[in-house]
Design a protein around this motif. Sequence first.
Motif, PDB file in Angstrom:
ATOM      1  N   LYS A  27      34.304  -4.405 -12.809  1.00 25.35           N
ATOM      2  CA  LYS A  27      32.847  -4.600 -12.766  1.00 25.35           C
ATOM      3  C   LYS A  27      32.113  -3.256 -12.761  1.00 25.35           C
ATOM      4  N   ASN A  28      32.539  -2.362 -11.868  1.00 25.50           N
ATOM      5  CA  ASN A  28      31.826  -1.092 -11.701  1.00 25.50           C
ATOM      6  C   ASN A  28      31.879  -0.226 -12.956  1.00 25.50           C
ATOM      7  N   ASP A  29      32.992  -0.305 -13.684  1.00 26.19           N
ATOM      8  CA  ASP A  29      33.140   0.474 -14.916  1.00 26.19           C
ATOM      9  C   ASP A  29      32.559  -0.247 -16.124  1.00 26.19           C
ATOM     10  N   GLU A  30      32.023  -1.448 -15.894  1.00 24.29           N
ATOM     11  CA  GLU A  30      31.410  -2.261 -16.957  1.00 24.29           C
ATOM     12  C   GLU A  30      32.363  -2.486 -18.123  1.00 24.29           C
ATOM     13  N   ARG A  31      33.608  -2.757 -17.796  1.00 19.18           N
ATOM     14  CA  ARG A  31      34.608  -3.025 -18.832  1.00 19.18           C
ATOM     15  C   ARG A  31      34.475  -4.469 -19.309  1.00 19.18           C
ATOM     16  N   THR A  32      34.645  -4.667 -20.595  1.00 20.94           N
ATOM     17  CA  THR A  32      34.639  -6.038 -21.115  1.00 20.94           C
ATOM     18  C   THR A  32      35.972  -6.711 -20.803  1.00 20.94           C
ATOM     19  N   VAL A  33      35.898  -8.006 -20.628  1.00 19.38           N
ATOM     20  CA  VAL A  33      37.033  -8.852 -20.265  1.00 19.38           C
ATOM     21  C   VAL A  33      37.106  -9.979 -21.279  1.00 19.38           C
ATOM     22  N   LEU A  34      38.286 -10.465 -21.549  1.00 17.69           N
ATOM     23  CA  LEU A  34      38.439 -11.583 -22.477  1.00 17.69           C
ATOM     24  C   LEU A  34      38.619 -12.875 -21.684  1.00 17.69           C
ATOM     25  N   ALA A  35      37.716 -13.831 -21.904  1.00 19.76           N
ATOM     26  CA  ALA A  35      37.850 -15.166 -21.320  1.00 19.76           C
ATOM     27  C   ALA A  35      38.337 -16.108 -22.411  1.00 19.76           C
ATOM     28  N   TRP A  36      39.231 -17.021 -22.063  1.00 27.49           N
ATOM     29  CA  TRP A  36      39.725 -17.931 -23.092  1.00 27.49           C
ATOM     30  C   TRP A  36      40.245 -19.228 -22.508  1.00 27.49           C
ATOM     31  N   LYS A  37      40.382 -20.197 -23.419  1.00 29.91           N
ATOM     32  CA  LYS A  37      40.954 -21.488 -23.088  1.00 29.91           C
ATOM     33  C   LYS A  37      41.457 -22.119 -24.373  1.00 29.91           C
ATOM     34  N   PHE A  38      42.532 -22.882 -24.284  1.00 24.48           N
ATOM     35  CA  PHE A  38      42.999 -23.643 -25.441  1.00 24.48           C
ATOM     36  C   PHE A  38      42.235 -24.956 -25.501  1.00 24.48           C
ATOM     37  N   ILE A  39      41.581 -25.182 -26.628  1.00 29.34           N
ATOM     38  CA  ILE A  39      40.822 -26.406 -26.849  1.00 29.34           C
ATOM     39  C   ILE A  39      41.366 -27.083 -28.096  1.00 29.34           C
ATOM     40  N   SER A  40      41.862 -28.298 -27.928  1.00 28.47           N
ATOM     41  CA  SER A  40      42.468 -29.059 -29.041  1.00 28.47           C
ATOM     42  C   SER A  40      43.548 -28.243 -29.744  1.00 28.47           C
ATOM     43  N   LYS A  42      43.816 -25.062 -30.027  1.00 25.37           N
ATOM     44  CA  LYS A  42      43.376 -23.788 -30.600  1.00 25.37           C
ATOM     45  C   LYS A  42      42.851 -22.886 -29.495  1.00 25.37           C
ATOM     46  N   LYS A  43      43.230 -21.621 -29.535  1.00 28.24           N
ATOM     47  CA  LYS A  43      42.777 -20.681 -28.523  1.00 28.24           C
ATOM     48  C   LYS A  43      41.376 -20.200 -28.869  1.00 28.24           C
ATOM     49  N   VAL A  44      40.445 -20.442 -27.955  1.00 27.23           N
ATOM     50  CA  VAL A  44      39.055 -20.032 -28.127  1.00 27.23           C
ATOM     51  C   VAL A  44      38.776 -18.902 -27.136  1.00 27.23           C
ATOM     52  N   THR A  45      38.260 -17.770 -27.623  1.00 27.88           N
ATOM     53  CA  THR A  45      38.046 -16.607 -26.774  1.00 27.88           C
ATOM     54  C   THR A  45      36.595 -16.137 -26.853  1.00 27.88           C
ATOM     55  N   VAL A  46      36.175 -15.443 -25.801  1.00 27.76           N
ATOM     56  CA  VAL A  46      34.840 -14.837 -25.786  1.00 27.76           C
ATOM     57  C   VAL A  46      34.882 -13.607 -24.886  1.00 27.76           C
ATOM     58  N   GLU A  47      34.225 -12.531 -25.308  1.00 28.54           N
ATOM     59  CA  GLU A  47      34.166 -11.316 -24.507  1.00 28.54           C
ATOM     60  C   GLU A  47      33.067 -11.452 -23.450  1.00 28.54           C
ATOM     61  N   VAL A  48      33.431 -11.088 -22.213  1.00 20.44           N
ATOM     62  CA  VAL A  48      32.500 -11.198 -21.089  1.00 20.44           C
ATOM     63  C   VAL A  48      32.610  -9.948 -20.225  1.00 20.44           C
ATOM     64  N   PHE A  49      31.759  -9.868 -19.207  1.00 17.04           N
ATOM     65  CA  PHE A  49      31.952  -8.854 -18.179  1.00 17.04           C
ATOM     66  C   PHE A  49      31.608  -9.463 -16.827  1.00 17.04           C
ATOM     67  N   PHE A  50      32.134  -8.839 -15.770  1.00 16.39           N
ATOM     68  CA  PHE A  50      31.871  -9.323 -14.423  1.00 16.39           C
ATOM     69  C   PHE A  50      30.520  -8.772 -13.972  1.00 16.39           C
ATOM     70  N   TYR A  51      29.531  -9.638 -13.849  1.00 19.10           N
ATOM     71  CA  TYR A  51      28.152  -9.224 -13.562  1.00 19.10           C
ATOM     72  C   TYR A  51      27.919  -9.029 -12.064  1.00 19.10           C
ATOM     73  N   ILE A  52      28.361  -9.978 -11.262  1.00 21.41           N
ATOM     74  CA  ILE A  52      28.212  -9.912  -9.806  1.00 21.41           C
ATOM     75  C   ILE A  52      29.506 -10.400  -9.159  1.00 21.41           C
ATOM     76  N   ILE A  53      29.884  -9.740  -8.060  1.00 20.09           N
ATOM     77  CA  ILE A  53      31.025 -10.193  -7.263  1.00 20.09           C
ATOM     78  C   ILE A  53      30.509 -10.537  -5.869  1.00 20.09           C
ATOM     79  N   ARG A  54      30.711 -11.770  -5.475  1.00 21.08           N
ATOM     80  CA  ARG A  54      30.290 -12.228  -4.147  1.00 21.08           C
ATOM     81  C   ARG A  54      31.536 -12.550  -3.334  1.00 21.08           C
TER      82      ARG A  54
END
Length: 250
Positions: A27-40, A42-54
Amino acid sequence: MMENSNQNLLEKNYDEYAIDSIINNTKNDERTVLAWKFISGKKVTVEVFFYIIRKARKEIVVRAASRQGIKQLGELAASANNLNFYLPQDLVLFQSEVKQIESNGDLRVTIPSMIAQVDRRKKFRLFVENGINVGLKFKKLGHGQRQVEQLFSKECFDISANGLSFIVSKPERKFFEMADKVQNIELNIDGSSMTIDADVVSLQEIQPAANNNLHYKGWKIALRYTKITDEDVKTIDDFVFRYLDFDKAI
């Protein structure tokens, strides 16, 4: 997808301090992370980042890294109770429970109780399936007195940062023998191109099966890289992880 033999390349870590440290640094280094899930299937992915940690709530607020990714992230979260994450710089994988989708497209997920970290000395092997673009092209001299040269253009059967394999027909098999050197291979991975040299380390006759699209018997030619840059090794490693099935690997 990955064979279960890849499981021994992952080290499970349940240490709360280590998990918090890795997630916070990401989070602090603002690194992108890959989120994914297999749907039907097929692997579906999207780039995200951790915005807030509680930490008190044991949750992470995940935000899409691009405007286009907001819709994708929402679709991923709506399709399942859990979501997978890959942290490329740390070679860390984990799975989180989806808690809530916010009105602005942010996603609240649980902080994981376990992460899986890859042994950097070892490499995953990806079996290339439909929809995954990995191809190679090279010229190769045959064996015998005439030594005819032939241009080969093949899709990879599997690939890792150590080597790859592809399938040839019975007539093409005569161009390959153990320990043959194959030079100036143009390897294309999802639009990225690199040039490598390799040695033949295995020749295996294979039967038609669902994962090779063969109609007749063929030969699997396995190569081990002998000349490849560190940058290209990282490109292959990152590509393989993008298609890793968390549920099968853990």
